[in-house]
Design a protein around this motif. Structure first.
Motif, PDB file in Angstrom:
ATOM      1  N   GLU A   1     -42.722 -18.583 -37.777  1.00 50.24           N
ATOM      2  CA  GLU A   1     -41.304 -18.629 -38.127  1.00 50.24           C
ATOM      3  C   GLU A   1     -41.076 -19.141 -39.541  1.00 50.24           C
ATOM      4  O   GLU A   1     -40.156 -18.693 -40.234  1.00 50.24           O
ATOM      5  N   ALA A   2     -41.937 -20.050 -39.999  1.00 46.74           N
ATOM      6  CA  ALA A   2     -41.797 -20.592 -41.354  1.00 46.74           C
ATOM      7  C   ALA A   2     -42.090 -19.552 -42.420  1.00 46.74           C
ATOM      8  O   ALA A   2     -41.724 -19.733 -43.593  1.00 46.74           O
ATOM      9  N   ASN A   3     -42.739 -18.439 -42.021  1.00 46.05           N
ATOM     10  CA  ASN A   3     -43.145 -17.432 -43.001  1.00 46.05           C
ATOM     11  C   ASN A   3     -42.571 -16.050 -42.712  1.00 46.05           C
ATOM     12  O   ASN A   3     -43.100 -15.044 -43.187  1.00 46.05           O
ATOM     13  N   LEU A   4     -41.491 -16.015 -41.937  1.00 45.48           N
ATOM     14  CA  LEU A   4     -40.754 -14.783 -41.716  1.00 45.48           C
ATOM     15  C   LEU A   4     -39.609 -14.698 -42.717  1.00 45.48           C
ATOM     16  O   LEU A   4     -38.885 -15.675 -42.924  1.00 45.48           O
ATOM     17  N   HIS A   5     -39.438 -13.549 -43.333  1.00 46.05           N
ATOM     18  CA  HIS A   5     -38.355 -13.315 -44.290  1.00 46.05           C
ATOM     19  C   HIS A   5     -37.575 -12.086 -43.834  1.00 46.05           C
ATOM     20  O   HIS A   5     -38.164 -11.090 -43.408  1.00 46.05           O
ATOM     21  N   ARG A   6     -36.286 -12.142 -43.928  1.00 45.62           N
ATOM     22  CA  ARG A   6     -35.483 -10.968 -43.596  1.00 45.62           C
ATOM     23  C   ARG A   6     -35.789  -9.843 -44.591  1.00 45.62           C
ATOM     24  O   ARG A   6     -35.804 -10.062 -45.809  1.00 45.62           O
ATOM     25  N   ILE A   7     -36.001  -8.652 -44.056  1.00 41.89           N
ATOM     26  CA  ILE A   7     -36.335  -7.517 -44.920  1.00 41.89           C
ATOM     27  C   ILE A   7     -35.222  -7.242 -45.922  1.00 41.89           C
ATOM     28  O   ILE A   7     -35.484  -6.880 -47.077  1.00 41.89           O
ATOM     29  N   ASP A   8     -33.974  -7.433 -45.504  1.00 44.73           N
ATOM     30  CA  ASP A   8     -32.866  -7.137 -46.417  1.00 44.73           C
ATOM     31  C   ASP A   8     -32.679  -8.201 -47.487  1.00 44.73           C
ATOM     32  O   ASP A   8     -31.785  -8.093 -48.331  1.00 44.73           O
ATOM     33  N   GLU A   9     -33.524  -9.236 -47.470  1.00 45.71           N
ATOM     34  CA  GLU A   9     -33.430 -10.281 -48.484  1.00 45.71           C
ATOM     35  C   GLU A   9     -34.669 -10.324 -49.391  1.00 45.71           C
ATOM     36  O   GLU A   9     -34.773 -11.225 -50.224  1.00 45.71           O
ATOM     37  N   VAL A  10     -35.590  -9.377 -49.230  1.00 45.32           N
ATOM     38  CA  VAL A  10     -36.781  -9.356 -50.074  1.00 45.32           C
ATOM     39  C   VAL A  10     -36.761  -8.107 -50.943  1.00 45.32           C
ATOM     40  O   VAL A  10     -36.002  -7.165 -50.711  1.00 45.32           O
ATOM     41  N   ARG A  11     -37.603  -8.113 -51.952  1.00 43.51           N
ATOM     42  CA  ARG A  11     -37.764  -6.945 -52.821  1.00 43.51           C
ATOM     43  C   ARG A  11     -39.077  -6.269 -52.465  1.00 43.51           C
ATOM     44  O   ARG A  11     -40.141  -6.903 -52.463  1.00 43.51           O
ATOM     45  N   LEU A  12     -39.016  -4.974 -52.134  1.00 43.89           N
ATOM     46  CA  LEU A  12     -40.199  -4.219 -51.758  1.00 43.89           C
ATOM     47  C   LEU A  12     -40.761  -3.488 -52.969  1.00 43.89           C
ATOM     48  O   LEU A  12     -40.015  -3.072 -53.864  1.00 43.89           O
ATOM     49  N   HIS A  13     -42.077  -3.322 -52.974  1.00 46.82           N
ATOM     50  CA  HIS A  13     -42.765  -2.739 -54.118  1.00 46.82           C
ATOM     51  C   HIS A  13     -43.607  -1.535 -53.692  1.00 46.82           C
ATOM     52  O   HIS A  13     -43.768  -1.256 -52.504  1.00 46.82           O
ATOM     53  N   LEU A  14     -44.163  -0.842 -54.681  1.00 48.62           N
ATOM     54  CA  LEU A  14     -45.173   0.174 -54.395  1.00 48.62           C
ATOM     55  C   LEU A  14     -46.301  -0.508 -53.636  1.00 48.62           C
ATOM     56  O   LEU A  14     -46.848  -1.507 -54.111  1.00 48.62           O
ATOM     57  N   PRO A  15     -46.662  -0.044 -52.447  1.00 49.45           N
ATOM     58  CA  PRO A  15     -47.601  -0.813 -51.626  1.00 49.45           C
ATOM     59  C   PRO A  15     -49.047  -0.782 -52.100  1.00 49.45           C
ATOM     60  O   PRO A  15     -49.810  -1.690 -51.769  1.00 49.45           O
ATOM     61  N   VAL A  16     -49.433   0.250 -52.837  1.00 47.06           N
ATOM     62  CA  VAL A  16     -50.824   0.358 -53.281  1.00 47.06           C
ATOM     63  C   VAL A  16     -50.874   0.678 -54.770  1.00 47.06           C
ATOM     64  O   VAL A  16     -49.950   1.280 -55.327  1.00 47.06           O
ATOM     65  N   GLU A  17     -51.952   0.253 -55.392  1.00 52.47           N
ATOM     66  CA  GLU A  17     -52.253   0.706 -56.748  1.00 52.47           C
ATOM     67  C   GLU A  17     -52.999   2.020 -56.608  1.00 52.47           C
ATOM     68  O   GLU A  17     -54.152   2.054 -56.170  1.00 52.47           O
ATOM     69  N   VAL A  18     -52.327   3.119 -56.932  1.00 54.65           N
ATOM     70  CA  VAL A  18     -52.878   4.443 -56.654  1.00 54.65           C
ATOM     71  C   VAL A  18     -54.020   4.759 -57.615  1.00 54.65           C
ATOM     72  O   VAL A  18     -53.852   4.699 -58.840  1.00 54.65           O
ATOM     73  N   ALA A  19     -55.162   5.103 -57.042  1.00 56.07           N
ATOM     74  CA  ALA A  19     -56.340   5.417 -57.855  1.00 56.07           C
ATOM     75  C   ALA A  19     -56.332   6.888 -58.260  1.00 56.07           C
ATOM     76  O   ALA A  19     -56.283   7.227 -59.438  1.00 56.07           O
ATOM     77  N   ASP A  20     -56.388   7.781 -57.296  1.00 59.37           N
ATOM     78  CA  ASP A  20     -56.271   9.221 -57.526  1.00 59.37           C
ATOM     79  C   ASP A  20     -55.239   9.776 -56.566  1.00 59.37           C
ATOM     80  O   ASP A  20     -55.032   9.224 -55.477  1.00 59.37           O
ATOM     81  N   TYR A  21     -54.607  10.877 -56.966  1.00 61.82           N
ATOM     82  CA  TYR A  21     -53.615  11.510 -56.107  1.00 61.82           C
ATOM     83  C   TYR A  21     -53.930  12.995 -55.995  1.00 61.82           C
ATOM     84  O   TYR A  21     -54.069  13.696 -57.004  1.00 61.82           O
TER      85      TYR A  21
END
Length: 400
Positions: free
Chosen positions: A95-115
């Protein structure tokens, strides 16, 4: 059926049977870290494993360091997180480490190597064949022998909600005396899935179709924005280039393969039978349902289950010549289209290259995208315990 003590709305994309991974920055912080989504919250995994080497790999701006640890570690973390969310023993820590999704900033989840992007839907390929080769064979001779693909541009893979600038390039209509340079007038979408490689491979050693789950970490939603007029002029005799490389959007949540076991189905009958290196013992077809919205209105519901080539076959073909995989490699399924008109995953199909405009609820019509248009894609799949899991969304707006 395992139940979580975290409150999860009944229609949530993120029940405890899902637990997709993402990278986020909490409110009041400048440090990105890895988390998993549960209901309306994201659990900070770097805090759960704080002070350990695993925690250090999770306290980063991408999933790459964690994914590089391999499938054994992926399974351990998933099981441990599931335990934390379904038992009371360490509820205070969680519970101490749960954050509401609507209160965080989401990023690109991976550093893309090849596409790499494929062309795995028989219906999509057939539709385009009828559009561009009326009266001729819809499928080219190689299509049912190998997963056709092209190498894209990793540096222009962007996270959901990134604005998409209308690309410039050369274009030449059939009756034009010469090409001109300028903004695309046939800007399109492609509803796809993206497969994220977590564990790399050795140069010179092909990856078997049976080893798919040893290398692929999870799945994202992917919109392969396409400038059809630029593409049409440039792609003969080689293939897509500037008409595709300006932007590819992916969702912020990576659904792990382990969450998709209940969604596995057989691929369609493949005739002729593929060459031995493409034959699967246990096919990796997926029963996913996508929804495409244009300015809030549903324009398509593409079904993934009918895709001719599976992601395991695509991966095996990618490495068949000895090409190696790297952590962070991303490959797209190609446009997902079904047999019905309302299941086509691109505007070029939905409007039959502009011949049949779409009429939106506000009375406006579209053949291709206009400035200010917003495209949003979502998807769901059967999960274990009879629940449905979701992928969040990938969205983008044409800014100019």
């Amino acid at each position: 059926m395992r139940q979580t003590w975290v409150p999860v709305p009944e229609d949530s994309d993120f029940p405890v049977q899902n637990l997709p991974y993402g990278v986020f920055t909490p409110r009041g912080s400048n440090e990105a870290r890895v988390g998993v989504a549960i209901g309306e919250f994201v659990l900070d995994l770097s805090a759960i494993w704080a002070g350990t080497p695993l925690g250090a790999d999770l306290a980063t701006g991408s999933l790459n360091r964690f994914m590089r640890r391999g499938p054994g570690e992926w399974a351990y973390v998933r099981e441990r997180v599931t335990d934390l969310l379904t038992t009371e023993g360490e509820r205070r820590l969680v519970e101490a480490n749960l954050h509401r999704i609507d209160e965080v900033r989401l990023h690109l989840p991976v550093e893309v190597a090849d596409y790499v992007d494929f062309y795995a839907s028989e219906q999509h390929a057939t539709n385009l064949g009828h559009i561009f080769r009326p009266g001729g064979d819809a499928l080219l001779p190689n299509w049912k022998h190998l997963p056709v693909g092209y190498h894209g541009r990793a540096g222009t893979v962007v996270p959901s909600e990134t604005g998409i600038r209308r690309p410039n390039g050369q274009r030449k209509g059939p009756s034009d005396p010469a090409p001109v340079f300028g903004p695309s007038v046939k800007l399109d979408i492609e509803a796809e899935l993206g497969f994220v490689v977590g564990a790399g491979s050795t140069l010179g050693e092909p990856v078997s179709v049976d080893d798919f789950a040893q290398h692929v970490f999870g799945v994202v939603l992917l919109n392969d924005w396409s400038a059809r007029d630029i593409q049409a002029w440039e792609y003969v005799p080689l293939g897509p280039f500037l008409g595709k490389s300006f932007a590819t959007s992916i969702s912020p949540w990576v659904v792990p393969l382990a969450a998709l076991e209940a969604a596995r189905v057989a691929t369609p009958v493949q005739d002729p039978q593929p060459l031995p290196y493409l034959v699967e013992k246990e096919p990796w077809g997926l029963d996913l349902s996508l929804t495409v919205k244009l300015n809030g209105a549903v324009v398509s519901r593409p079904p993934y289950a009918g895709m001719y080539w599976s992601p395991a076959q695509m991966l095996a073909h990618t490495t068949a010549n000895g090409a190696s995989l790297r952590t962070g490699d991303l490959y797209g399924s190609g446009t997902i289209s079904g047999p019905e008109a309302e299941q086509r995953g691109s505007l070029i199909e939905l409007t039959w290259n502009g011949r049949d405009p779409l009429t939106l609820p506000d009375g406006s019509t579209r053949t291709f995208l206009q400035d200010g248009d917003t495209v949003t894609m979502t998807a769901s799949a059967p999960g274990v315990d009879g629940v449905r899991i979701g992928f969040g969304e990938v969205t983008g707006t044409i800014t100019s």
